[in-house]
Write a protein that holds these residues in place. Structure first.
Motif, mmCIF file in Angstrom:
data_model
loop_
_atom_site.group_PDB
_atom_site.id
_atom_site.type_symbol
_atom_site.label_atom_id
_atom_site.label_comp_id
_atom_site.label_asym_id
_atom_site.label_seq_id
_atom_site.Cartn_x
_atom_site.Cartn_y
_atom_site.Cartn_z
ATOM 1 N N LEU A 170 -31.934 -45.691 49.660
ATOM 2 C CA LEU A 170 -31.058 -45.228 48.595
ATOM 3 C C LEU A 170 -31.867 -44.467 47.551
ATOM 4 O O LEU A 170 -33.024 -44.809 47.291
ATOM 5 N N PRO A 171 -31.286 -43.461 46.914
ATOM 6 C CA PRO A 171 -31.972 -42.776 45.811
ATOM 7 C C PRO A 171 -32.338 -43.765 44.712
ATOM 8 O O PRO A 171 -31.648 -44.760 44.482
ATOM 9 N N ILE A 172 -33.414 -43.477 44.005
ATOM 10 C CA ILE A 172 -33.946 -44.422 43.029
ATOM 11 C C ILE A 172 -32.943 -44.708 41.917
ATOM 12 O O ILE A 172 -32.863 -45.835 41.413
ATOM 13 N N GLY A 173 -32.150 -43.715 41.522
ATOM 14 C CA GLY A 173 -31.166 -43.938 40.476
ATOM 15 C C GLY A 173 -30.120 -44.959 40.881
ATOM 16 O O GLY A 173 -29.696 -45.791 40.064
ATOM 17 N N ASP A 174 -29.686 -44.924 42.144
ATOM 18 C CA ASP A 174 -28.713 -45.890 42.638
ATOM 19 C C ASP A 174 -29.321 -47.283 42.708
ATOM 20 O O ASP A 174 -28.673 -48.278 42.374
ATOM 21 N N ARG A 175 -30.558 -47.354 43.159
ATOM 22 C CA ARG A 175 -31.229 -48.650 43.235
ATOM 23 C C ARG A 175 -31.406 -49.248 41.838
ATOM 24 O O ARG A 175 -31.227 -50.456 41.640
ATOM 25 N N GLN A 176 -31.738 -48.397 40.886
ATOM 26 C CA GLN A 176 -31.911 -48.880 39.522
ATOM 27 C C GLN A 176 -30.588 -49.381 38.944
ATOM 28 O O GLN A 176 -30.539 -50.427 38.293
ATOM 29 N N SER A 177 -29.517 -48.660 39.185
ATOM 30 C CA SER A 177 -28.198 -49.090 38.703
ATOM 31 C C SER A 177 -27.795 -50.426 39.308
ATOM 32 O O SER A 177 -27.219 -51.293 38.630
ATOM 33 N N LEU A 178 -28.101 -50.605 40.579
ATOM 34 C CA LEU A 178 -27.784 -51.864 41.244
ATOM 35 C C LEU A 178 -28.602 -53.003 40.644
ATOM 36 O O LEU A 178 -28.091 -54.108 40.429
ATOM 37 N N LEU A 179 -29.872 -52.739 40.360
ATOM 38 C CA LEU A 179 -30.728 -53.754 39.753
ATOM 39 C C LEU A 179 -30.205 -54.155 38.377
ATOM 40 O O LEU A 179 -30.269 -55.330 37.989
ATOM 41 N N GLU A 180 -29.692 -53.197 37.626
ATOM 42 C CA GLU A 180 -29.256 -53.465 36.265
ATOM 43 C C GLU A 180 -27.887 -54.132 36.187
ATOM 44 O O GLU A 180 -27.525 -54.679 35.133
ATOM 45 N N GLN A 181 -27.142 -54.124 37.279
ATOM 46 C CA GLN A 181 -25.811 -54.715 37.281
ATOM 47 C C GLN A 181 -25.919 -56.240 37.232
ATOM 48 O O GLN A 181 -26.555 -56.860 38.080
ATOM 49 N N THR A 182 -25.280 -56.873 36.247
ATOM 50 C CA THR A 182 -25.399 -58.323 36.062
ATOM 51 C C THR A 182 -24.167 -59.090 36.520
ATOM 52 O O THR A 182 -24.071 -60.299 36.282
ATOM 53 N N SER A 183 -23.221 -58.429 37.176
ATOM 54 C CA SER A 183 -22.061 -59.112 37.752
ATOM 55 C C SER A 183 -22.230 -59.173 39.266
ATOM 56 O O SER A 183 -22.285 -58.126 39.924
ATOM 57 N N PRO A 184 -22.314 -60.362 39.866
ATOM 58 C CA PRO A 184 -22.469 -60.449 41.318
ATOM 59 C C PRO A 184 -21.349 -59.762 42.088
ATOM 60 O O PRO A 184 -21.590 -59.122 43.112
ATOM 61 N N VAL A 185 -20.114 -59.890 41.596
ATOM 62 C CA VAL A 185 -18.981 -59.265 42.281
ATOM 63 C C VAL A 185 -19.094 -57.744 42.240
ATOM 64 O O VAL A 185 -18.874 -57.050 43.248
ATOM 65 N N GLU A 186 -19.446 -57.206 41.077
ATOM 66 C CA GLU A 186 -19.597 -55.757 40.966
ATOM 67 C C GLU A 186 -20.748 -55.254 41.826
ATOM 68 O O GLU A 186 -20.698 -54.153 42.369
ATOM 69 N N ARG A 187 -21.811 -56.045 41.947
ATOM 70 C CA ARG A 187 -22.928 -55.640 42.814
ATOM 71 C C ARG A 187 -22.472 -55.514 44.256
ATOM 72 O O ARG A 187 -22.893 -54.603 44.974
ATOM 73 N N LEU A 188 -21.636 -56.451 44.708
ATOM 74 C CA LEU A 188 -21.116 -56.362 46.076
ATOM 75 C C LEU A 188 -20.297 -55.088 46.256
ATOM 76 O O LEU A 188 -20.430 -54.395 47.270
ATOM 77 N N ALA A 202 -20.071 -49.482 48.442
ATOM 78 C CA ALA A 202 -19.738 -48.073 48.225
ATOM 79 C C ALA A 202 -20.951 -47.180 48.443
ATOM 80 O O ALA A 202 -20.846 -46.095 49.040
ATOM 81 N N LEU A 203 -22.121 -47.610 47.966
ATOM 82 C CA LEU A 203 -23.337 -46.801 48.119
ATOM 83 C C LEU A 203 -23.709 -46.636 49.592
ATOM 84 O O LEU A 203 -24.056 -45.532 50.042
ATOM 85 N N LEU A 204 -23.654 -47.720 50.349
ATOM 86 C CA LEU A 204 -24.025 -47.644 51.761
ATOM 87 C C LEU A 204 -23.011 -46.832 52.558
ATOM 88 O O LEU A 204 -23.390 -46.104 53.485
ATOM 89 N N ALA A 205 -21.731 -46.937 52.209
ATOM 90 C CA ALA A 205 -20.716 -46.112 52.879
ATOM 91 C C ALA A 205 -20.963 -44.635 52.599
ATOM 92 O O ALA A 205 -20.863 -43.788 53.504
ATOM 93 N N ARG A 206 -21.294 -44.300 51.357
ATOM 94 C CA ARG A 206 -21.584 -42.902 51.011
ATOM 95 C C ARG A 206 -22.795 -42.379 51.773
ATOM 96 O O ARG A 206 -22.765 -41.280 52.342
ATOM 97 N N GLU A 207 -23.862 -43.168 51.800
ATOM 98 C CA GLU A 207 -25.079 -42.718 52.474
ATOM 99 C C GLU A 207 -24.879 -42.596 53.979
ATOM 100 O O GLU A 207 -25.440 -41.701 54.611
ATOM 101 N N THR A 208 -24.076 -43.489 54.555
ATOM 102 C CA THR A 208 -23.797 -43.389 55.988
ATOM 103 C C THR A 208 -23.051 -42.100 56.297
ATOM 104 O O THR A 208 -23.331 -41.412 57.289
ATOM 105 N N GLY A 209 -22.083 -41.735 55.427
ATOM 106 C CA GLY A 209 -21.362 -40.475 55.615
ATOM 107 C C GLY A 209 -22.274 -39.272 55.527
ATOM 108 O O GLY A 209 -22.178 -38.345 56.343
#
Length: 225
Positions: free
Chosen positions: A173-191, A196-203
């Motif tokens: 994943l691009p570093i910006g996406d990884r950083q956003s995921l790291l900063e997310q403090t809601s487990p549900v939102e992280r899921l 969404a990120l993996l679906a986008r990258e697969t496309g």
């Protein structure tokens, strides 16, 4: 309350629960390794922070670093004949970087506060559905990106709060996406985010046969490590 950690700036984002091998050859990080092994640094733990693209922490200080990082626990160390080290580490705790001390040690020291989740994961139907969707998105990504045998399913007993970090660490994943995921403090939102990120990258990978890389992949390194 603020605590003090040695810092290791890198051009990547370390995730809790993810493995990070390191090859250490720069003198200041050799000293950090010695301090970790001898106990001069307690708990064999140091902080990994991602360098902002286009910045250099040696010149720009804290402005050149993302302010949320992850501690790395030293799991194994091998000293090479010429004094270099090969390390095996694993991501542990997220932290917010408050200040940087460039003087007291050969390596950077950070004043940090640890960053727990704002809510505990709940084992309800929504969480189970999001967990299954995130795992399925990871499976599709890996089937597209890697050859058979180059990847494996994450452990079935991974908790929902840890799973998104482990899934993301397994993918480019691009570093910006990884950083956003790291900063997310809601487990549900992280899921939700990681699915969404993996679906986008697969496309993207399916259409272009290429995986996006951060700009720093092509830049001249500003530090030996």
């Amino acid at each position: 309350m603020a605590e003090t950690l040695p810092l290791f700036p890198l051009g990547t984002v370390l995730m809790p629960g993810a493995s990070l091998p390191l090859h250490i050859f720069e003198p200041r990080y050799r000293q950090l390794t010695v301090d970790l092994v001898t106990g001069a640094v307690p708990d064999k733990e140091f902080g990994v922070v991602a360098v902002r693209e286009g910045w250099a922490p040696d010149e720009d200080g804290i402005a050149g670093l993302h302010t949320v990082g992850c501690t790395a626990e030293l799991r194994d160390v091998r000293r090479l004949p010429d004094g270099r080290f090969d390390l095996v580490t694993r991501g542990a705790r997220r932290f917010r970087l408050l200040d940087v001390d460039e003087e007291s040690k050969p390596y950077l020291m950070g004043s940090v506060e640890f960053l727990p989740d704002t809510e505990a994961p709940v084992a309800d139907g929504m969480t189970q559905m999001l967990t299954a969707a995130a795992r399925a998105a990871h499976r599709r990504y890996c089937d597209t990106a890697w050859k058979t045998g180059d990847w494996s399913e994450p452990d079935a007993d991974l908790e929902p709060d840890t799973l998104p970090h482990v899934l993301a660490a397994d993918c480019l994943l691009p570093i910006g996406d990884r950083q956003s995921l790291l900063e997310q403090t809601s487990p549900v939102e992280r899921l939700r985010m990681v699915r969404a990120l993996l679906a986008r990258e697969t496309g993207l990978l399916s259409q272009l046969r290429a995986v996006p890389a951060p700009i720093t992949t092509f830049a001249v390194e500003t530090s030996a490590n």
